[in-house]
Design a protein around this motif. Structure first.
Motif, PDB file in Angstrom:
ATOM      1  N   VAL A  27       0.863  -1.184   0.000  1.00 51.14           N
ATOM      2  CA  VAL A  27       0.000   0.000   0.000  1.00 51.14           C
ATOM      3  C   VAL A  27       0.898   1.232   0.000  1.00 51.14           C
ATOM      4  N   THR A  28       0.425   2.297  -0.606  1.00 55.89           N
ATOM      5  CA  THR A  28       1.261   3.491  -0.723  1.00 55.89           C
ATOM      6  C   THR A  28       1.044   4.434   0.459  1.00 55.89           C
ATOM      7  N   PRO A  29       2.078   5.177   0.843  1.00 58.10           N
ATOM      8  CA  PRO A  29       1.908   6.182   1.901  1.00 58.10           C
ATOM      9  C   PRO A  29       0.803   7.181   1.570  1.00 58.10           C
ATOM     10  N   LEU A  30       0.650   7.520   0.280  1.00 55.96           N
ATOM     11  CA  LEU A  30      -0.360   8.498  -0.106  1.00 55.96           C
ATOM     12  C   LEU A  30      -1.773   7.969   0.161  1.00 55.96           C
ATOM     13  N   SER A  31      -2.035   6.699  -0.176  1.00 54.02           N
ATOM     14  CA  SER A  31      -3.373   6.143   0.055  1.00 54.02           C
ATOM     15  C   SER A  31      -3.661   6.020   1.547  1.00 54.02           C
ATOM     16  N   VAL A  32      -2.658   5.643   2.324  1.00 52.20           N
ATOM     17  CA  VAL A  32      -2.840   5.527   3.773  1.00 52.20           C
ATOM     18  C   VAL A  32      -3.112   6.894   4.383  1.00 52.20           C
ATOM     19  N   ALA A  33      -2.314   7.890   3.989  1.00 49.89           N
ATOM     20  CA  ALA A  33      -2.483   9.238   4.534  1.00 49.89           C
ATOM     21  C   ALA A  33      -3.832   9.825   4.140  1.00 49.89           C
ATOM     22  N   GLY A  34      -4.259   9.576   2.893  1.00 48.14           N
ATOM     23  CA  GLY A  34      -5.533  10.118   2.444  1.00 48.14           C
ATOM     24  C   GLY A  34      -6.706   9.572   3.247  1.00 48.14           C
ATOM     25  N   LEU A  35      -6.688   8.298   3.540  1.00 49.49           N
ATOM     26  CA  LEU A  35      -7.780   7.697   4.297  1.00 49.49           C
ATOM     27  C   LEU A  35      -7.715   8.054   5.776  1.00 49.49           C
ATOM     28  N   ALA A  36      -6.500   8.146   6.314  1.00 48.60           N
ATOM     29  CA  ALA A  36      -6.355   8.449   7.742  1.00 48.60           C
ATOM     30  C   ALA A  36      -6.527   9.925   8.042  1.00 48.60           C
ATOM     31  N   GLY A  37      -6.329  10.770   7.016  1.00 52.84           N
ATOM     32  CA  GLY A  37      -6.359  12.210   7.270  1.00 52.84           C
ATOM     33  C   GLY A  37      -5.235  12.619   8.205  1.00 52.84           C
ATOM     34  N   SER A  38      -4.113  11.919   8.103  1.00 46.73           N
ATOM     35  CA  SER A  38      -3.012  12.130   9.030  1.00 46.73           C
ATOM     36  C   SER A  38      -1.703  11.807   8.333  1.00 46.73           C
ATOM     37  N   LYS A  39      -0.636  12.358   8.844  1.00 41.30           N
ATOM     38  CA  LYS A  39       0.693  12.030   8.354  1.00 41.30           C
ATOM     39  C   LYS A  39       0.971  10.553   8.556  1.00 41.30           C
ATOM     40  N   VAL A  40       1.676   9.947   7.617  1.00 39.49           N
ATOM     41  CA  VAL A  40       2.120   8.561   7.740  1.00 39.49           C
ATOM     42  C   VAL A  40       3.560   8.558   8.257  1.00 39.49           C
ATOM     43  N   TYR A  41       3.792   7.854   9.341  1.00 41.23           N
ATOM     44  CA  TYR A  41       5.131   7.755   9.915  1.00 41.23           C
ATOM     45  C   TYR A  41       5.811   6.514   9.368  1.00 41.23           C
ATOM     46  N   ARG A  42       7.063   6.677   8.907  1.00 44.90           N
ATOM     47  CA  ARG A  42       7.736   5.582   8.207  1.00 44.90           C
ATOM     48  C   ARG A  42       9.152   5.323   8.699  1.00 44.90           C
ATOM     49  N   ASP A  43       9.857   6.366   9.130  1.00 43.37           N
ATOM     50  CA  ASP A  43      11.286   6.220   9.424  1.00 43.37           C
ATOM     51  C   ASP A  43      11.585   6.444  10.894  1.00 43.37           C
ATOM     52  N   LEU A  44      12.429   5.584  11.439  1.00 45.22           N
ATOM     53  CA  LEU A  44      12.872   5.744  12.823  1.00 45.22           C
ATOM     54  C   LEU A  44      13.755   6.972  12.975  1.00 45.22           C
ATOM     55  N   PHE A  45      14.590   7.222  11.966  1.00 42.13           N
ATOM     56  CA  PHE A  45      15.563   8.311  12.083  1.00 42.13           C
ATOM     57  C   PHE A  45      15.160   9.506  11.220  1.00 42.13           C
ATOM     58  N   ASP A  46      13.903   9.919  11.382  1.00 36.58           N
ATOM     59  CA  ASP A  46      13.416  11.126  10.732  1.00 36.58           C
ATOM     60  C   ASP A  46      13.855  12.318  11.565  1.00 36.58           C
TER      61      ASP A  46
END
Length: 398
Positions: A46-65
């Protein structure tokens, strides 16, 4: 029920990740705030964009952001949620959780959180049944992690069996249950239900007339009081209730293994009608009529699950409840059974054909404990279940 509740949703890698998109939608429909975390493997499905669009929230992906970690973002993420849900939970991520590893954002959040955790396993049937996965599962359950599913079904790999991710509405039901309030909130209760089927050959088996209706009603009533219910069920006529952890079995030996894997629990209710005997050497081929007459069947005694749990030296549930289906001398036979098994309570009933109780919608039970016998009036099985659940709650929370 979920209005204003914060769900931290970790989406791991697996074809079942597509269901997490619908899960996000269903949770938000009920008012939940969903904060998604997507693993590297999850991004393959699944893409970060589709997840973010449905959640209405930022998608967190990286430990060292750098932006997030300037304020120790992974710690903050792990603490603000009301519930952490891993869906799908892969064999790899379950192994990391069981071993306490923390080499990416998802595993670090799971190790750092002080909130309840729910996992929704999804994997190939052989991976699910592998001894390593089952060891990890037992460890996670022992750590207090709630497990939802997996279901049986066809898989993307072409195989069939347990390992299919639970459906989004099933997960939502479990989330609502996990976040509900009630006297059994935070308590883990085991319920067995239904008959067992003991094979004679591939097409014949020994069974009994239990429908599983009373055990299902008990599980539903306990869940309604806030308990996390592990529901170990034989091949019952009635479907299992929503909002409980379902473990489906066929035989008494499988039920014993499932019960042992589900421990520890605060209370255990053994409502299943377990077959007393099995054919010691079931045939792997259909038995045929021959001129030599009837086949000879040798029987072996099945494990006594109620007795085994009642007699545990360590880790015994605080309350062990058995059921006794009798056709005569109900109180005497059930009282003797309680003493013989060593359980705390026996719920006895008369299942003579003329009562219509076996397979019917009503029940008339007698609750037997160390103080004697308490006969309840005849009532619907759901009413019996609610009364029993209330008494269980009073017993283990005082």
């Amino acid at each position: 029920m979920l209005a204003g509740k914060h769900i931290l949703l970790i989406i791991a890698g697996g074809i079942a990740a597509f269901k997490s998109l619908d899960l996000i939608r269903r949770l938000r429909e009920r008012g939940a705030v969903v904060t998604p975390v997507l693993t590297r493997a999850g991004e393959e499905f699944v893409t970060p964009l589709s997840v973010a669009g449905l959640a209405g929230s930022k998608v967190y992906r990286d430990l060292f952001d750098l932006g997030d970690e300037a304020e120790m973002g992974h710690i903050q993420l792990s603490r603000v949620a009301d519930l952490v849900v891993v869906a799908p939970a892969t064999a790899d991520l379950m192994a990391k959780m069981a071993g306490g590893l923390a080499n990416d954002l998802a595993s670090t959040l799971l190790l750092a959180t002080d909130k309840p955790v729910m996992i929704v396993p999804a994997m190939n049937v052989r991976m699910w049944e592998h001894a390593a996965t089952q060891r990890n599962l037992a460890t996670l359950r022992g750590d207090g992690v709630t497990v939802v599913g997996p279901n049986d079904g066809d898989m993307a790999c072409g195989e069939f069996g347990p390992g299919r991710m639970s459906e989004p509405l099933e997960i939502v039901e479990a989330v609502e249950q996990a976040l509900s309030s009630g006297p059994l909130k935070g308590r883990r209760v085991l319920v067995t239900s239904g008959p067992t089927h003991e094979p004679i050959d591939p097409v014949r088996y020994i069974a009994n007339r239990s429908s599983g209706a009373q055990g299902t009603a008990v599980a539903r009533a306990l869940a309604a009081l806030g308990a996390h219910v592990v529901f170990v069920t034989g091949p019952a006529d009635v479907p299992p209730p929503d909002g409980v952890e379902v473990v489906a079995v066929q035989t008494a030996q499988e039920m014993e293994e499932a019960v042992e894997a589900s421990l520890p629990v605060d209370a255990a209710v053994f409502a299943a009608a377990v077959a007393d005997w099995r054919v010691s050497s079931a045939s792997d081929r259909k038995l045929k009529k021959t001129k030599d007459g009837l086949p000879e069947l040798e029987f072996a005694e099945n494990p006594d699950i109620l007795h085994g749990v009642s007699q545990m030296k360590s880790g015994r549930p605080a309350l062990v409840v058995g059921f006794a289906a009798e056709t005569n001398d109900v109180i005497d036979n059930a009282t003797a059974k309680r003493l013989r098994k060593g359980c705390d309570w026996i719920v006895a009933n008369d299942v003579s054909p003329e009562t219509g109780i076996m397979g019917g919608s009503e029940n008339a039970v007698i609750l037997i404990d160390k103080n004697g016998a308490d006969a309840w009036p005849r009532m619907g099985k759901d009413e019996v279940a609610r009364e029993l659940a209330a008494r269980i709650a009073a017993e283990i929370t005082t």
